[in-house]
Design a protein around this motif. Structure first.
Motif, PDB file in Angstrom:
ATOM      1  N   GLY A  67      -5.284  -5.248  -5.753  1.00 32.08           N
ATOM      2  CA  GLY A  67      -4.072  -4.436  -5.655  1.00 32.08           C
ATOM      3  C   GLY A  67      -3.568  -4.302  -4.227  1.00 32.08           C
ATOM      4  O   GLY A  67      -2.354  -4.374  -3.976  1.00 32.08           O
ATOM      5  N   PHE A  68      -4.476  -4.127  -3.278  1.00 29.48           N
ATOM      6  CA  PHE A  68      -4.067  -4.023  -1.868  1.00 29.48           C
ATOM      7  C   PHE A  68      -3.481  -5.338  -1.373  1.00 29.48           C
ATOM      8  O   PHE A  68      -2.528  -5.350  -0.600  1.00 29.48           O
ATOM      9  N   GLU A  69      -4.061  -6.431  -1.815  1.00 27.26           N
ATOM     10  CA  GLU A  69      -3.525  -7.742  -1.418  1.00 27.26           C
ATOM     11  C   GLU A  69      -2.095  -7.885  -1.953  1.00 27.26           C
ATOM     12  O   GLU A  69      -1.214  -8.400  -1.258  1.00 27.26           O
ATOM     13  N   ARG A  76       6.285  -4.231  -5.277  1.00 24.93           N
ATOM     14  CA  ARG A  76       7.079  -2.994  -5.243  1.00 24.93           C
ATOM     15  C   ARG A  76       6.213  -1.772  -5.523  1.00 24.93           C
ATOM     16  O   ARG A  76       6.425  -0.686  -4.992  1.00 24.93           O
ATOM     17  N   GLN A  77       5.211  -1.954  -6.406  1.00 22.48           N
ATOM     18  CA  GLN A  77       4.326  -0.854  -6.785  1.00 22.48           C
ATOM     19  C   GLN A  77       3.039  -1.442  -7.342  1.00 22.48           C
ATOM     20  O   GLN A  77       3.059  -2.487  -7.985  1.00 22.48           O
ATOM     21  N   VAL A  78       1.917  -0.768  -7.074  1.00 27.60           N
ATOM     22  CA  VAL A  78       0.642  -1.147  -7.686  1.00 27.60           C
ATOM     23  C   VAL A  78      -0.002   0.110  -8.258  1.00 27.60           C
ATOM     24  O   VAL A  78      -0.156   1.109  -7.561  1.00 27.60           O
ATOM     25  N   ARG A  92      -7.801   5.767  -2.769  1.00 29.68           N
ATOM     26  CA  ARG A  92      -6.835   6.749  -2.245  1.00 29.68           C
ATOM     27  C   ARG A  92      -6.922   6.848  -0.720  1.00 29.68           C
ATOM     28  O   ARG A  92      -5.904   6.881  -0.026  1.00 29.68           O
ATOM     29  N   ALA A  93      -8.157   6.894  -0.202  1.00 33.25           N
ATOM     30  CA  ALA A  93      -8.350   6.990   1.255  1.00 33.25           C
ATOM     31  C   ALA A  93      -7.802   5.750   1.961  1.00 33.25           C
ATOM     32  O   ALA A  93      -7.179   5.850   3.028  1.00 33.25           O
ATOM     33  N   ASN A  94      -8.014   4.578   1.376  1.00 33.65           N
ATOM     34  CA  ASN A  94      -7.487   3.347   1.974  1.00 33.65           C
ATOM     35  C   ASN A  94      -5.961   3.313   1.937  1.00 33.65           C
ATOM     36  O   ASN A  94      -5.316   2.881   2.895  1.00 33.65           O
ATOM     37  N   LEU A  95      -5.362   3.790   0.846  1.00 34.89           N
ATOM     38  CA  LEU A  95      -3.899   3.870   0.772  1.00 34.89           C
ATOM     39  C   LEU A  95      -3.356   4.772   1.869  1.00 34.89           C
ATOM     40  O   LEU A  95      -2.386   4.438   2.549  1.00 34.89           O
ATOM     41  N   GLU A  96      -4.023   5.908   2.041  1.00 30.38           N
ATOM     42  CA  GLU A  96      -3.586   6.867   3.062  1.00 30.38           C
ATOM     43  C   GLU A  96      -3.748   6.290   4.467  1.00 30.38           C
ATOM     44  O   GLU A  96      -2.849   6.392   5.304  1.00 30.38           O
ATOM     45  N   ARG A  97      -4.881   5.648   4.714  1.00 29.85           N
ATOM     46  CA  ARG A  97      -5.151   5.086   6.036  1.00 29.85           C
ATOM     47  C   ARG A  97      -4.138   3.998   6.401  1.00 29.85           C
ATOM     48  O   ARG A  97      -3.721   3.862   7.542  1.00 29.85           O
ATOM     49  N   LEU A  98      -3.734   3.205   5.396  1.00 33.27           N
ATOM     50  CA  LEU A  98      -2.762   2.132   5.637  1.00 33.27           C
ATOM     51  C   LEU A  98      -1.318   2.620   5.530  1.00 33.27           C
ATOM     52  O   LEU A  98      -0.396   1.855   5.777  1.00 33.27           O
ATOM     53  N   ASP A  99      -1.146   3.891   5.154  1.00 36.53           N
ATOM     54  CA  ASP A  99       0.185   4.446   4.911  1.00 36.53           C
ATOM     55  C   ASP A  99       0.912   3.607   3.863  1.00 36.53           C
ATOM     56  O   ASP A  99       2.099   3.296   3.995  1.00 36.53           O
ATOM     57  N   ALA A 100       0.174   3.213   2.833  1.00 41.99           N
ATOM     58  CA  ALA A 100       0.705   2.386   1.747  1.00 41.99           C
ATOM     59  C   ALA A 100       1.186   3.307   0.632  1.00 41.99           C
ATOM     60  O   ALA A 100       0.418   3.692  -0.241  1.00 41.99           O
ATOM     61  N   ILE A 101       2.447   3.660   0.674  1.00 43.15           N
ATOM     62  CA  ILE A 101       2.985   4.675  -0.247  1.00 43.15           C
ATOM     63  C   ILE A 101       3.337   4.117  -1.622  1.00 43.15           C
ATOM     64  O   ILE A 101       3.697   4.871  -2.519  1.00 43.15           O
TER      65      ILE A 101
END
Length: 195
Positions: A67-69, A76-78, A92-101
Protein backbone atom coordinates in the motif's frame (compact mmCIF):
# COMPACT_ATOMS: atom_id res chain seq x y z
CA UNK A 1 17.85 -6.52 28.19
CA UNK A 2 16.67 -8.16 24.92
CA UNK A 3 13.33 -7.07 23.52
CA UNK A 4 10.48 -9.54 23.34
CA UNK A 5 9.49 -10.56 19.82
CA UNK A 6 6.38 -8.33 19.93
CA UNK A 7 8.59 -5.30 20.74
CA UNK A 8 11.28 -5.95 18.14
CA UNK A 9 11.04 -3.76 15.06
CA UNK A 10 11.74 -4.64 11.46
CA UNK A 11 11.86 -2.39 8.45
CA UNK A 12 11.55 -2.29 4.67
CA UNK A 13 12.34 0.53 2.28
CA UNK A 14 9.95 2.01 -0.26
CA UNK A 15 11.44 1.34 -3.70
CA UNK A 16 10.31 4.29 -5.82
CA UNK A 17 8.14 7.39 -6.06
CA UNK A 18 7.49 10.27 -3.67
CA UNK A 19 8.60 8.30 -0.60
CA UNK A 20 11.50 6.52 -2.30
CA UNK A 21 14.08 5.09 0.13
CA UNK A 22 11.97 6.00 3.16
CA UNK A 23 11.90 3.27 5.78
CA UNK A 24 8.72 1.60 7.00
CA UNK A 25 8.98 0.11 10.47
CA UNK A 26 6.76 -2.74 11.63
CA UNK A 27 6.68 -5.17 14.57
CA UNK A 28 7.97 -8.75 14.53
CA UNK A 29 4.81 -10.82 14.41
CA UNK A 30 4.27 -14.45 13.55
CA UNK A 31 3.23 -14.81 9.92
CA UNK A 32 4.02 -11.20 9.01
CA UNK A 33 6.24 -11.40 5.93
CA UNK A 34 6.52 -8.26 3.80
CA UNK A 35 6.62 -8.83 0.07
CA UNK A 36 10.28 -9.09 -0.97
CA UNK A 37 11.89 -6.07 -2.66
CA UNK A 38 12.41 -7.77 -6.01
CA UNK A 39 8.83 -9.05 -6.05
CA UNK A 40 7.50 -5.58 -5.20
CA UNK A 41 9.66 -4.09 -7.93
CA UNK A 42 8.29 -6.56 -10.50
CA UNK A 43 4.70 -6.01 -9.35
CA UNK A 44 4.95 -2.24 -9.61
CA UNK A 45 6.57 -2.51 -13.03
CA UNK A 46 3.50 -4.52 -14.04
CA UNK A 47 1.03 -1.89 -12.76
CA UNK A 48 3.02 1.32 -13.32
CA UNK A 49 0.69 2.59 -16.05
CA UNK A 50 -2.43 1.84 -14.01
CA UNK A 51 -1.64 3.14 -10.54
CA UNK A 52 -1.82 6.92 -10.99
CA UNK A 53 -4.93 8.32 -9.25
CA UNK A 54 -6.20 4.81 -8.48
CA UNK A 55 -8.14 3.82 -5.34
CA UNK A 56 -6.30 0.80 -3.88
CA UNK A 57 -7.12 -1.84 -1.31
CA UNK A 58 -4.36 -3.56 0.69
CA UNK A 59 -6.06 -6.58 2.28
CA UNK A 60 -4.03 -8.38 4.97
CA UNK A 61 -1.78 -5.30 4.92
CA UNK A 62 0.80 -6.55 7.47
CA UNK A 63 3.71 -4.11 7.14
CA UNK A 64 1.74 -2.06 4.61
CA UNK A 65 4.64 -2.24 2.13
CA UNK A 66 2.41 -2.78 -0.93
CA UNK A 67 0.00 0.00 0.00
CA UNK A 68 2.81 2.45 0.79
CA UNK A 69 4.49 1.66 -2.51
CA UNK A 70 1.17 2.47 -4.24
CA UNK A 71 0.84 5.76 -2.34
CA UNK A 72 4.42 6.65 -3.18
CA UNK A 73 3.70 6.10 -6.88
CA UNK A 74 0.61 8.29 -7.10
CA UNK A 75 -2.39 6.29 -5.89
CA UNK A 76 -5.29 8.58 -5.00
CA UNK A 77 -6.17 6.55 -1.89
CA UNK A 78 -5.10 3.33 -0.18
CA UNK A 79 -7.24 1.48 2.35
CA UNK A 80 -5.13 -0.78 4.59
CA UNK A 81 -6.99 -3.71 6.19
CA UNK A 82 -5.07 -5.39 9.03
CA UNK A 83 -6.55 -7.26 11.99
CA UNK A 84 -3.45 -7.26 14.21
CA UNK A 85 -3.58 -4.10 16.34
CA UNK A 86 0.21 -3.75 16.62
CA UNK A 87 0.63 -4.01 12.83
CA UNK A 88 -2.28 -1.62 12.18
CA UNK A 89 -0.84 0.92 14.65
CA UNK A 90 2.51 0.61 12.91
CA UNK A 91 0.90 1.43 9.55
CA UNK A 92 -0.79 4.46 11.13
CA UNK A 93 2.54 5.61 12.60
CA UNK A 94 4.26 5.24 9.21
CA UNK A 95 1.48 7.21 7.49
CA UNK A 96 1.88 9.97 10.05
CA UNK A 97 5.68 9.99 9.82
CA UNK A 98 5.54 10.27 6.02
CA UNK A 99 2.67 12.78 6.18
CA UNK A 100 0.81 10.44 3.82
CA UNK A 101 -2.75 11.71 4.18
CA UNK A 102 -4.21 9.46 1.46
CA UNK A 103 -4.02 6.27 3.53
CA UNK A 104 -6.78 4.90 5.77
CA UNK A 105 -6.25 2.04 8.22
CA UNK A 106 -8.95 -0.38 9.37
CA UNK A 107 -8.01 -2.70 12.24
CA UNK A 108 -10.36 -5.57 11.45
CA UNK A 109 -10.35 -9.09 10.04
CA UNK A 110 -10.25 -8.86 6.22
CA UNK A 111 -13.15 -11.27 5.66
CA UNK A 112 -15.34 -9.42 8.18
CA UNK A 113 -14.42 -6.10 6.58
CA UNK A 114 -15.36 -7.41 3.13
CA UNK A 115 -18.68 -8.66 4.49
CA UNK A 116 -19.43 -5.32 6.19
CA UNK A 117 -18.27 -3.27 3.19
CA UNK A 118 -20.47 -5.01 0.64
CA UNK A 119 -22.23 -2.59 -1.69
CA UNK A 120 -20.22 0.43 -0.52
CA UNK A 121 -19.86 3.41 -2.85
CA UNK A 122 -16.08 2.92 -3.09
CA UNK A 123 -14.87 1.02 -6.14
CA UNK A 124 -11.29 -0.20 -6.10
CA UNK A 125 -9.13 -0.27 -9.21
CA UNK A 126 -6.18 -2.12 -7.66
CA UNK A 127 -6.32 -4.76 -4.91
CA UNK A 128 -3.34 -6.35 -3.13
CA UNK A 129 -4.23 -9.81 -1.89
CA UNK A 130 -1.42 -11.33 0.17
CA UNK A 131 -3.07 -13.32 2.97
CA UNK A 132 -1.25 -15.51 5.49
CA UNK A 133 -0.41 -18.86 3.93
CA UNK A 134 -3.26 -20.83 5.49
CA UNK A 135 -5.48 -23.40 3.80
CA UNK A 136 -8.66 -21.96 2.31
CA UNK A 137 -7.93 -18.37 3.37
CA UNK A 138 -7.08 -17.24 -0.16
CA UNK A 139 -10.05 -19.11 -1.64
CA UNK A 140 -12.46 -17.67 0.95
CA UNK A 141 -11.07 -14.16 0.51
CA UNK A 142 -11.48 -14.25 -3.27
CA UNK A 143 -15.09 -15.44 -2.84
CA UNK A 144 -15.76 -12.64 -0.32
CA UNK A 145 -14.10 -10.05 -2.55
CA UNK A 146 -16.34 -11.09 -5.44
CA UNK A 147 -19.46 -10.98 -3.25
CA UNK A 148 -18.62 -7.56 -1.80
CA UNK A 149 -18.94 -5.98 -5.27
CA UNK A 150 -16.31 -3.31 -4.51
CA UNK A 151 -14.08 -3.76 -7.57
CA UNK A 152 -14.48 -1.56 -10.61
CA UNK A 153 -14.55 -3.07 -14.08
CA UNK A 154 -10.98 -3.83 -15.14
CA UNK A 155 -9.74 -3.90 -11.52
CA UNK A 156 -6.23 -5.30 -11.20
CA UNK A 157 -5.75 -7.84 -8.41
CA UNK A 158 -2.31 -8.89 -7.20
CA UNK A 159 -2.29 -12.34 -5.58
CA UNK A 160 0.64 -13.76 -3.60
CA UNK A 161 0.59 -17.35 -2.40
CA UNK A 162 2.80 -20.17 -1.21
CA UNK A 163 3.97 -22.48 -4.00
CA UNK A 164 3.13 -25.43 -1.74
CA UNK A 165 -0.51 -24.37 -1.40
CA UNK A 166 -3.17 -26.13 -3.38
CA UNK A 167 -4.16 -24.31 -6.55
CA UNK A 168 -7.06 -21.96 -5.95
CA UNK A 169 -9.75 -21.98 -8.61
CA UNK A 170 -10.46 -18.41 -9.59
CA UNK A 171 -13.71 -16.96 -10.88
CA UNK A 172 -14.10 -17.07 -14.68
CA UNK A 173 -14.05 -13.26 -14.86
CA UNK A 174 -10.50 -13.12 -13.40
CA UNK A 175 -8.06 -13.07 -16.32
CA UNK A 176 -4.42 -13.78 -15.46
CA UNK A 177 -2.12 -11.16 -16.98
CA UNK A 178 1.19 -12.01 -15.30
CA UNK A 179 2.57 -14.86 -13.23
CA UNK A 180 6.00 -15.43 -11.67
CA UNK A 181 7.74 -17.40 -8.94
CA UNK A 182 10.35 -16.25 -6.43
CA UNK A 183 11.66 -18.72 -3.88
CA UNK A 184 8.66 -20.41 -2.27
CA UNK A 185 6.20 -17.77 -3.50
CA UNK A 186 4.03 -17.55 -6.61
CA UNK A 187 2.74 -14.09 -7.45
CA UNK A 188 0.24 -13.19 -10.13
CA UNK A 189 -1.66 -10.23 -11.54
CA UNK A 190 -5.27 -10.57 -12.66
CA UNK A 191 -7.72 -8.27 -14.40
CA UNK A 192 -11.29 -8.59 -13.21
CA UNK A 193 -14.16 -8.06 -15.61
CA UNK A 194 -17.31 -6.88 -13.87
CA UNK A 195 -20.43 -7.78 -15.85
Amino acid sequence: MPQSSSQQRNSVRIIAGEYRSRKLEFPSLEGLRPTADRVRETLFNWVRDSIQSQVCLDLFAGSGALGFEALSRGARQVDFIEKNAAAANSIRANLERLDAIKGRVYCVDALKWLDQTAQTETRYGLVFLDPPFKDLLLKNTIASLEQAAIMQDGCLVYVEQNLQSSVVELPANWIRLKDKKAGSVRYSLYEVSIT
